[in-house]
Design a protein around this motif. Structure first.
Motif, PDB file in Angstrom:
ATOM      1  N   ALA A   1      43.055  36.074  42.384  1.00  0.00           N
ATOM      2  CA  ALA A   1      42.506  37.213  43.124  1.00  0.00           C
ATOM      3  C   ALA A   1      43.247  37.419  44.440  1.00  0.00           C
ATOM      4  O   ALA A   1      43.475  38.547  44.871  1.00  0.00           O
ATOM      5  CB  ALA A   1      41.019  37.008  43.379  1.00  0.00           C
ATOM      6  N   ASP A   2      43.634  36.320  45.070  1.00  0.00           N
ATOM      7  CA  ASP A   2      44.341  36.379  46.351  1.00  0.00           C
ATOM      8  C   ASP A   2      45.656  37.149  46.236  1.00  0.00           C
ATOM      9  O   ASP A   2      46.116  37.746  47.214  1.00  0.00           O
ATOM     10  CB  ASP A   2      44.581  34.965  46.869  1.00  0.00           C
ATOM     11  N   THR A   3      46.245  37.161  45.055  1.00  0.00           N
ATOM     12  CA  THR A   3      47.487  37.895  44.842  1.00  0.00           C
ATOM     13  C   THR A   3      47.294  39.386  45.085  1.00  0.00           C
ATOM     14  O   THR A   3      48.190  40.066  45.570  1.00  0.00           O
ATOM     15  CB  THR A   3      47.985  37.682  43.396  1.00  0.00           C
ATOM     16  N   PHE A   4      46.117  39.902  44.787  1.00  0.00           N
ATOM     17  CA  PHE A   4      45.878  41.339  44.813  1.00  0.00           C
ATOM     18  C   PHE A   4      44.980  41.820  45.947  1.00  0.00           C
ATOM     19  O   PHE A   4      45.017  42.995  46.293  1.00  0.00           O
ATOM     20  CB  PHE A   4      45.230  41.778  43.493  1.00  0.00           C
ATOM     21  N   LEU A   5      44.148  40.952  46.495  1.00  0.00           N
ATOM     22  CA  LEU A   5      43.123  41.381  47.442  1.00  0.00           C
ATOM     23  C   LEU A   5      43.556  41.261  48.899  1.00  0.00           C
ATOM     24  O   LEU A   5      44.355  40.385  49.244  1.00  0.00           O
ATOM     25  CB  LEU A   5      41.858  40.538  47.252  1.00  0.00           C
ATOM     26  N   PRO A   6      42.980  42.090  49.760  1.00  0.00           N
ATOM     27  CA  PRO A   6      43.171  41.891  51.202  1.00  0.00           C
ATOM     28  C   PRO A   6      42.365  40.678  51.639  1.00  0.00           C
ATOM     29  O   PRO A   6      41.549  40.149  50.873  1.00  0.00           O
ATOM     30  CB  PRO A   6      42.604  43.180  51.810  1.00  0.00           C
ATOM     31  N   ALA A   7      42.569  40.224  52.847  1.00  0.00           N
ATOM     32  CA  ALA A   7      41.836  39.067  53.357  1.00  0.00           C
ATOM     33  C   ALA A   7      40.335  39.356  53.324  1.00  0.00           C
ATOM     34  O   ALA A   7      39.898  40.451  53.667  1.00  0.00           O
ATOM     35  CB  ALA A   7      42.285  38.745  54.779  1.00  0.00           C
ATOM     36  N   GLY A   8      39.570  38.360  52.905  1.00  0.00           N
ATOM     37  CA  GLY A   8      38.117  38.534  52.879  1.00  0.00           C
ATOM     38  C   GLY A   8      37.452  37.605  51.884  1.00  0.00           C
ATOM     39  O   GLY A   8      38.087  36.758  51.257  1.00  0.00           O
TER      40      GLY A   8
END
Length: 136
Positions: free
Chosen positions: A101-108
């Motif tokens: 998920a970190d590959t695609f998502l903004p920080a959060g």
């Protein structure tokens, strides 16, 4: 009829897709081997769209997912869009799903786990992923 039924066929068969952006039919042959990450990540390209099917999250799913995305973006004609297909995903390692998920998502916030044991309570956050930075 489901999208999966529409995309099913022999390897190398022609897929007729109508792109919402242009409303014109674009017959294309899907490219790619279709298999990666010990059978958990399946990548195919349809015209300018990369479809990544993830059937479960194993030890190497996140790294193979990232490699599939990097390969698609580094081709002479990079993809315009990515579809993550998680249908029938049987789960797996939470850490791998958060890393993917970190590959695609903004920080959060990505996920939280809560249980009776205080050690089972975790908050999983993403940093701003590489792909997110590239697409700005």
């Amino acid at each position: 009829m489901t999208i999966a039924a529409l995309l099913t066929g022999a390897e190398g068969s022609v897929v007729h897709a109508v792109l919402a952006r242009t409303r014109r039919a674009h017959p294309r042959r899907p490219t790619g081997s279709g298999v990666g990450a010990a059978g958990t990540v399946f990548a195919q390209r349809f015209a300018d769209v990369l479809v990544l099917r993830i059937t479960s999250f194993s030890n190497s799913t996140a790294s193979h997912l990232a490699l599939s995305v990097q390969d698609a973006l580094s081709e002479p004609h990079p993809v315009d869009g990515i579809v993550l297909d998680l249908r029938d995903n049987r789960g797996g390692l939470l850490r791998q799903s958060v890393t993917a998920a970190d590959t695609f998502l903004p920080a959060g916030l990505v996920a939280t786990t809560i249980g009776r044991d205080p050690d089972s309570m975790n908050v999983w956050r993403s940093t701003e992923g590489e792909l997110r930075q590239t697409c700005r």
